[in-house]
Design a protein around this motif. Structure first.
Motif, short mmCIF file in Angstrom:
data_model
loop_
_atom_site.label_atom_id
_atom_site.label_comp_id
_atom_site.label_asym_id
_atom_site.label_seq_id
_atom_site.Cartn_x
_atom_site.Cartn_y
_atom_site.Cartn_z
N VAL A 64 -19.54 1.18 -1.89
CA VAL A 64 -18.37 0.64 -2.57
C VAL A 64 -18.30 1.18 -3.99
CG1 VAL A 64 -17.31 -1.45 -3.48
CG2 VAL A 64 -18.33 -1.44 -1.18
N GLN A 65 -17.10 1.57 -4.39
CA GLN A 65 -16.93 2.07 -5.75
C GLN A 65 -15.69 1.41 -6.36
OE1 GLN A 65 -16.19 6.33 -6.20
NE2 GLN A 65 -17.51 6.33 -8.01
N LEU A 66 -15.87 0.85 -7.55
CA LEU A 66 -14.78 0.25 -8.30
C LEU A 66 -14.75 0.90 -9.68
CD1 LEU A 66 -15.48 -3.53 -7.52
CD2 LEU A 66 -13.66 -2.14 -6.53
N VAL A 67 -13.57 1.31 -10.12
CA VAL A 67 -13.44 1.97 -11.41
C VAL A 67 -12.32 1.29 -12.20
CG1 VAL A 67 -12.98 4.12 -12.62
CG2 VAL A 67 -14.26 4.16 -10.47
N GLU A 68 -12.69 0.71 -13.34
CA GLU A 68 -11.70 0.09 -14.21
C GLU A 68 -11.16 1.11 -15.21
OE1 GLU A 68 -15.08 -2.99 -13.62
OE2 GLU A 68 -14.87 -0.84 -14.00
N SER A 69 -9.90 0.91 -15.60
CA SER A 69 -9.29 1.75 -16.63
C SER A 69 -8.18 0.97 -17.31
CB SER A 69 -8.73 3.04 -16.01
OG SER A 69 -7.71 2.75 -15.08
N GLY A 70 -7.69 1.51 -18.42
CA GLY A 70 -6.57 0.90 -19.11
C GLY A 70 -6.93 0.14 -20.36
N GLY A 71 -8.22 0.02 -20.65
CA GLY A 71 -8.62 -0.67 -21.87
C GLY A 71 -8.30 0.14 -23.10
N GLY A 72 -8.51 -0.47 -24.25
CA GLY A 72 -8.25 0.22 -25.50
C GLY A 72 -8.14 -0.75 -26.66
N LEU A 73 -7.66 -0.23 -27.78
CA LEU A 73 -7.46 -1.02 -28.99
C LEU A 73 -5.99 -1.39 -29.09
CD1 LEU A 73 -8.37 -2.11 -31.78
CD2 LEU A 73 -7.92 0.19 -32.69
N VAL A 74 -5.72 -2.66 -29.29
CA VAL A 74 -4.34 -3.14 -29.39
C VAL A 74 -4.27 -4.21 -30.48
CG1 VAL A 74 -4.67 -4.89 -27.60
CG2 VAL A 74 -2.37 -3.99 -28.03
N GLN A 75 -3.13 -4.30 -31.12
CA GLN A 75 -2.95 -5.32 -32.16
C GLN A 75 -2.69 -6.68 -31.52
OE1 GLN A 75 0.19 -3.99 -34.76
NE2 GLN A 75 -1.17 -2.65 -35.90
N PRO A 76 -3.00 -7.75 -32.23
CA PRO A 76 -2.66 -9.09 -31.72
C PRO A 76 -1.18 -9.18 -31.36
CG PRO A 76 -4.10 -9.27 -33.62
CD PRO A 76 -3.73 -7.82 -33.51
N GLY A 77 -0.93 -9.82 -30.22
CA GLY A 77 0.44 -9.92 -29.72
C GLY A 77 0.84 -8.78 -28.81
N GLY A 78 0.01 -7.75 -28.74
CA GLY A 78 0.32 -6.60 -27.91
C GLY A 78 -0.04 -6.79 -26.46
N ALA A 125 -10.26 1.16 -6.21
CA ALA A 125 -11.36 0.99 -5.27
C ALA A 125 -11.40 2.14 -4.27
CB ALA A 125 -11.21 -0.33 -4.53
N SER A 126 -12.59 2.45 -3.83
CA SER A 126 -12.74 3.49 -2.82
C SER A 126 -13.96 3.19 -1.96
CB SER A 126 -12.87 4.87 -3.47
OG SER A 126 -14.01 4.94 -4.29
N ARG A 127 -14.00 3.83 -0.80
CA ARG A 127 -15.15 3.81 0.09
C ARG A 127 -15.42 2.46 0.73
NH1 ARG A 127 -19.37 7.47 -3.52
NH2 ARG A 127 -17.94 9.15 -3.92
N PHE A 128 -14.38 1.61 0.83
CA PHE A 128 -14.54 0.40 1.60
C PHE A 128 -13.18 -0.14 1.99
CE2 PHE A 128 -13.49 -3.09 -1.43
CZ PHE A 128 -13.32 -2.36 -2.58
N SER A 129 -13.17 -1.16 2.84
CA SER A 129 -11.91 -1.73 3.32
C SER A 129 -11.35 -2.64 2.24
CB SER A 129 -12.15 -2.51 4.61
OG SER A 129 -12.65 -1.67 5.60
N THR A 177 -5.62 -0.62 -5.37
CA THR A 177 -5.72 -0.88 -6.80
C THR A 177 -5.30 -2.32 -7.10
OG1 THR A 177 -5.26 1.43 -7.31
CG2 THR A 177 -4.99 -0.14 -9.10
N VAL A 178 -6.04 -2.94 -8.00
CA VAL A 178 -5.68 -4.26 -8.54
C VAL A 178 -5.37 -4.08 -10.01
CG1 VAL A 178 -6.56 -6.54 -9.12
CG2 VAL A 178 -7.00 -5.58 -6.87
N TYR A 179 -4.37 -4.80 -10.48
CA TYR A 179 -3.92 -4.69 -11.86
C TYR A 179 -4.10 -6.03 -12.58
CZ TYR A 179 -1.57 -0.68 -9.79
OH TYR A 179 -1.29 0.48 -9.11
N LEU A 180 -4.30 -5.94 -13.88
CA LEU A 180 -4.29 -7.13 -14.73
C LEU A 180 -3.38 -6.82 -15.90
CD1 LEU A 180 -5.52 -9.99 -15.07
CD2 LEU A 180 -7.17 -8.94 -16.64
N TRP A 184 -19.46 -4.51 -8.30
CA TRP A 184 -18.88 -4.52 -9.65
C TRP A 184 -18.57 -3.11 -10.13
CZ3 TRP A 184 -18.17 -8.97 -12.66
CH2 TRP A 184 -18.65 -10.15 -12.10
N GLY A 185 -17.54 -3.01 -10.96
CA GLY A 185 -17.27 -1.77 -11.66
C GLY A 185 -18.09 -1.67 -12.93
N GLN A 186 -17.89 -0.59 -13.68
CA GLN A 186 -18.65 -0.35 -14.90
C GLN A 186 -18.03 -1.01 -16.12
OE1 GLN A 186 -21.74 1.23 -15.03
NE2 GLN A 186 -21.46 0.84 -12.86
N GLY A 187 -16.78 -1.41 -16.01
CA GLY A 187 -16.13 -2.11 -17.11
C GLY A 187 -15.28 -1.21 -17.98
#
Length: 125
Positions: free
Chosen positions: A2-16, A24-28, A78-81, A115-118
């Motif tokens: 099982v492989q999970l890879v998170e992305s989309g993080g970064g620096l954002v201002q308050p209110g942003g 996800a890959s390699r599993f159902s 893919t799951v989104y937040l 778990w993914g790497q974060g």
């Protein structure tokens, strides 16, 4: 494996806003509940949100209700937040993880197996 890879993080201002992705890959993928967790320095890992395998059931921590939205695309594996109205206290490393069904205590990290790497989210002016 099982492989999970998170992305989309970064620096954002308050209110942003930011949108995190968990690919996800390699599993159902569409068999599993997916949870989002976060861990700030010096604090325990805490549950942020989770979504059932079909996407029909979701849960949120009280601290993010009304600001964060979890969703999934089982075709894209893919799951989104979506995170809106971000606050400095949302600063943490965000992780996604899999579980077999929605755990009775959905926010307990011990109920999740893979778990993914974060991805780092920093909310600061």
């Amino acid at each position: 494996q099982v492989q999970l890879v998170e992305s989309g993080g970064g620096l954002v201002q308050p209110g942003g806003s930011l949108r995190l992705s968990c690919a996800a890959s390699r599993f159902s993928f569409d068999y599993y509940t997916i949870g989002w967790f976060r861990q700030a320095p010096g604090k325990e890992r805490e549950g942020v949100s989770c979504i059932s395998s079909s996407g029909g059931s979701t849960h949120y921590a009280d601290s993010v209700k009304g600001r964060f939205t979890i969703s999934r695309d089982n075709v894209k594996n893919t799951v989104y937040l979506q995170m809106n109205s971000l606050k400095p206290e949302d600063t943490a490393i965000y992780y996604c993880a899999t579980a077999d069904g929605i755990p009775r205590i959905w926010g307990d990290p011990a109920r999740y197996n893979y778990w993914g790497q974060g991805t780092q989210v920093t909310v600061s002016s």
